[in-house]
Each structure stands twice: as C-alpha cells, then as structure tokens.
Design an enzyme around this catalytic site. Structure first.
Site, PDB file in Angstrom:
ATOM      1  N   LYS A   1       9.695  22.252 -14.656  1.00  0.00           N
ATOM      2  CA  LYS A   1       8.559  21.546 -15.283  1.00  0.00           C
ATOM      3  C   LYS A   1       8.978  21.909 -16.703  1.00  0.00           C
ATOM      4  O   LYS A   1       9.150  22.852 -17.106  1.00  0.00           O
ATOM      5  CB  LYS A   1       7.340  22.106 -15.048  1.00  0.00           C
TER       6      LYS A   1
ATOM      7  N   LYS B   1      13.344  21.559 -19.853  1.00  0.00           N
ATOM      8  CA  LYS B   1      12.953  20.892 -21.175  1.00  0.00           C
ATOM      9  C   LYS B   1      13.725  19.592 -21.347  1.00  0.00           C
ATOM     10  O   LYS B   1      15.138  19.778 -20.716  1.00  0.00           O
ATOM     11  CB  LYS B   1      13.199  21.861 -22.082  1.00  0.00           C
TER      12      LYS B   1
ATOM     13  N   THR C   1      -3.528  22.448 -24.368  1.00  0.00           N
ATOM     14  CA  THR C   1      -2.662  23.465 -24.939  1.00  0.00           C
ATOM     15  C   THR C   1      -3.773  24.067 -26.055  1.00  0.00           C
ATOM     16  O   THR C   1      -3.813  25.499 -26.071  1.00  0.00           O
ATOM     17  CB  THR C   1      -1.616  23.095 -25.642  1.00  0.00           C
TER      18      THR C   1
END
Length: 424
Positions: A64, A100, A184
């Site tokens: 992820k 990533k 976030t």
C-alpha cells in the site's frame, strides 16, 4: 536518502532481539519497477515521463502506498518512502505491506487533459503489478482524488471490470470513503491529543506552527484550531505568516485559494479584511518559539545544520522523513520530543484501509463513523508507542519502530527462519 531511511533501524535492535533474516529482509525492497510513460501533449508533441513503483515488503499483506508527481521524484526517494510505508502500516496494525510510486514531472506545467493522459498512462505502465490484492496505490504529493478516479477508471478499462478497491483516495461518488481527504491531518491531531493528555497539557495553552499549508497541513491546522490549539503560523512553498494572537485558519485558506497568497485575514463571506501579521521565510518558521512545530512539507527539513536552533518543545511529523537521523540525535539531546511520521501521519493510510474494506464489502460508512474508527486506532497505537518510549527510555521514533518491527518480525518468523528449519 534510502541509506538515511535505513539508519532508523539501527537503534531499534538495541532494544529488541530479532532474527538476522528479519534484518536482511527489511534491508532491501522486494520489487522496484521503472517505466517510461509516453504522453501526447496538447500541442501534438510526444513527451516521455519516467514513472516508478517500489513494492518494499508484502509479508503482512498486499502493499500500500501513494503516487506522487514531483520534479525531484527518483528511485532512491520512492524506495525510501516505500520503506517508511512498510513500517507505518505495521505500526498502525493494518494488513498491508509498504509501497510507493511516482512520476518525475512538475504537474503545474501540464494542462488538465495532459494530467489525465499522464495518470492513465501510469496505470497502463504498472497495471500488471498492482491490484486490490497485490498493491493498492493512493494519492500523495501533487496528486488528488480526481487523479485517483482517472486511474481507477483506466484500470477498469484494462481489466474489463469495475475494481474500485484497486486504488484509494477516490472521489466519494466513485467509491471513495467519507473523511478520506482530512484523514491524515485528523489522525495526526488524534495522536497529538493523546500526547498532550499524557503530558497534562491543555489545548488552549499550546501554540502551533504548521510548515506546509497544502491539503494535509490545512486540515490539521483547521481541526487543531477547532479543538482549541492556537495556530500562530503557517507556510507554503513561497513563505510563511505569523501572528502571536493566532490565525483564522479557514479564512487564511480561503484567501489563499482566491488570491494565491498567504495573509492573516478575517473573512465575512467573500469579503476578507486584513489583520496584523508578520511575514517569514520557511526557514524562519522552523525556528519559531512555539510549543508544537508541525512539519507537513517535504523530506529533510530539519538537518544537523539547523537542528540545534529549533526552539519548539515538540515536533509533529505529518510529512514523510522531514527530520534526518543526525538531526534526531541533536533534538533528543536538547529535550525535543518528535512524534514520528510512521505514527503521526498514518491516519491517511488507515482511512485508505477503510476505503479498501468498504469497496470490497459494498458497505459504506458515514464520516462520523469513519472518524470514530480512526480515533480508536490512532489513540490505541499512539499510546502503545508512548508506553514503549517510557519502558525503554528511548525516543518516540525508536519506540514507534520497535512497535512496527516487532509486528513485521513476527510475520516474517511465522513463515519460517533458519532456526526453525535447522531444528527440524
């Protein structure tokens, strides 16, 4: 940069005993892919962009991690970020490994049509190595929900079926989760709240400076002010503003959207009145005498060159890798607590996990339920990290890595190691 990232592991093994195979596995990425992405520009010219995807470790589940568009994207950076994602997912207790991706491009130089072609081209280049049970991308620097929607659509065209769970951070109407955009920043605030509670601090007594006033920094600043913290400074790529009495965060953001500049303002509808404030450079913002310095820009903002000048009592990392290992040593010696990125900014991937779960189950939650679930995870994992820091008498970063590496080591060992096979 990757060598710096791996230095985070060195202090951890002083406190926990793990098999050598765990260290070997976590020292290298499982898979790194570089692809050329041809894009037909609006003027008819063909440009070739370089795209990256690194899948670092999938021991705990499918990998992820976000996709960023930035002129300085390179394999070393993407590898470092995938390593941090591996640790972050383990710290948060998610059934994911780390990955990533990125494209070396300045998205501000592209039209919206060129941006769509590039985004769809990225998926065509990496479609064979991503998917809902293999590697699930998400937004990152200079990518957003619209781009994720284009990518999801392109993947469905290639696979000849709707697969919304192959990517997260999508628009809500295309299968995205409520609460994802602010996740976030909200998660970082939950982590800070637990830290403040344990220290006996009141939010109203805490001054906050936020470096980086993009999506994450804005939502954190907005939510922090709403919770009673005094946000006295914010910055973007061009500079910072400071007001000792505090900023009207939502008004500042609204003014920035309209005028493309930062200023301390009070807005009544679309009319904004200027208030007294001081203009600073980004470097000066880092050195402000505040209680909490929030780092929400890019990597390597605090280094051994400026760490000794930091006056903030606590640093909250909502960007990835904003403090170098050498700076960490200086900050720790000076009594500065650093709430690390692998804990503080994990709210984004936690709600991405919620989106993935909702897409796969077909059951969707309201924003209030998403935030309730996020708070439960962030509060639990934050307190585990804070307890580990106390019991081991180590930094919060080392404690977070101890927590994550223990989970990763457990998963690696359960598949068998040299000691297991030697004893058979």
């Amino acid at each position: 940069m990757f060598e710096l990232a791996k230095q985070r592991l060195e202090p951890v093994f002083k406190y926990i005993n793990v098999d050598e195979e765990v260290i070997d596995r976590l020292s290298v990425a499982k898979r790194s892919i570089i692809a050329s992405i041809p894009v037909r520009m609006d003027n008819g010219e063909l440009k070739i962009f370089t795209g990256y995807r690194v899948q670092y470790d999938d021991t705990r589940g499918p990998t992820k991690g976000g996709i960023r568009y930035h002129p300085r994207v390179n394999l070393d950076e993407v590898t470092s970020l995938s390593f941090w994602m591996t640790v972050k997912c383990a710290v948060a207790g998610l059934p994911f490994g780390g990955a990533k991706g990125g494209v070396m491009v300045n998205p501000k130089d592209l039209s919206k049509l060129e941006l769509e072609r590039l985004s769809r081209g990225y998926i065509r280049a990496f479609a064979d190595v991503i998917g809902e049970s293999r590697d699930i991308p998400a937004p990152d620097v200079y990518t957003n929900s619209t781009i994720m929607g284009w990518m999801a659509d392109e993947y469905s065209v290639i696979s000849r079926r709707q697969v919304p769970s192959m990517i997260t951070g999508k628009p809500v109407h295309l299968g995205g989760s409520e609460g994802r955009e602010s996740a976030t920043g909200q998660g970082a605030l939950f982590s800070l709240n637990e830290y403040a509670r344990r220290k006996g601090y009141k939010a109203s007594d805490i001054t906050v400076a936020v470096q980086g006033f993009g999506n994450v920094g804005y939502h954190f600043a907005r939510l922090a002010k709403k919770s009673g913290y005094r946000v006295v400074a914010v910055s973007d790529s061009r500079g910072a503003i400071y007001s000792s009495s505090g900023l009207n965060v939502e008004d500042v953001y609204q003014f920035k959207q309209q005028e493309n500049e930062l200023a301390s303002v009070y807005c009544d509808g679309t009319v904004c009145n200027m208030l007294d404030y001081e203009s600073l450079t980004n470097e000066e913002l880092l050195l402000l005498d505040v209680d909490v310095l929030v780092l929400g820009a890019l990597e390597n903002q605090i280094t051994q060159l400026n760490a000794d000048e930091i006056k903030a009592k606590t640093i909250l990392e909502i960007a990835n890798g904003p403090v170098t290992p050498q700076a960490d040593e200086i900050l720790e010696a000076n009594g500065v607590d650093v709430i690390p990125d692998v804990l503080a900014n994990s709210g984004g991937v936690v709600v991405s996990y919620f989106e993935w779960v909702q897409n796969r189950s077909g059951l969707y939650w309201e924003e209030k339920e998403v935030h309730t679930k996020l708070k439960k995870i962030m509060s639990k994992e934050s307190n585990i990290v804070y307890d580990l820091a106390l019991s081991h008498n180590c930094s919060l970063r080392t404690a977070a890595y101890i927590h994550g590496i223990e989970r990763l080591a457990g998963a690696i060992d359960e598949r068998g190691n040299r000691k297991y096979f030697k004893s058979i």
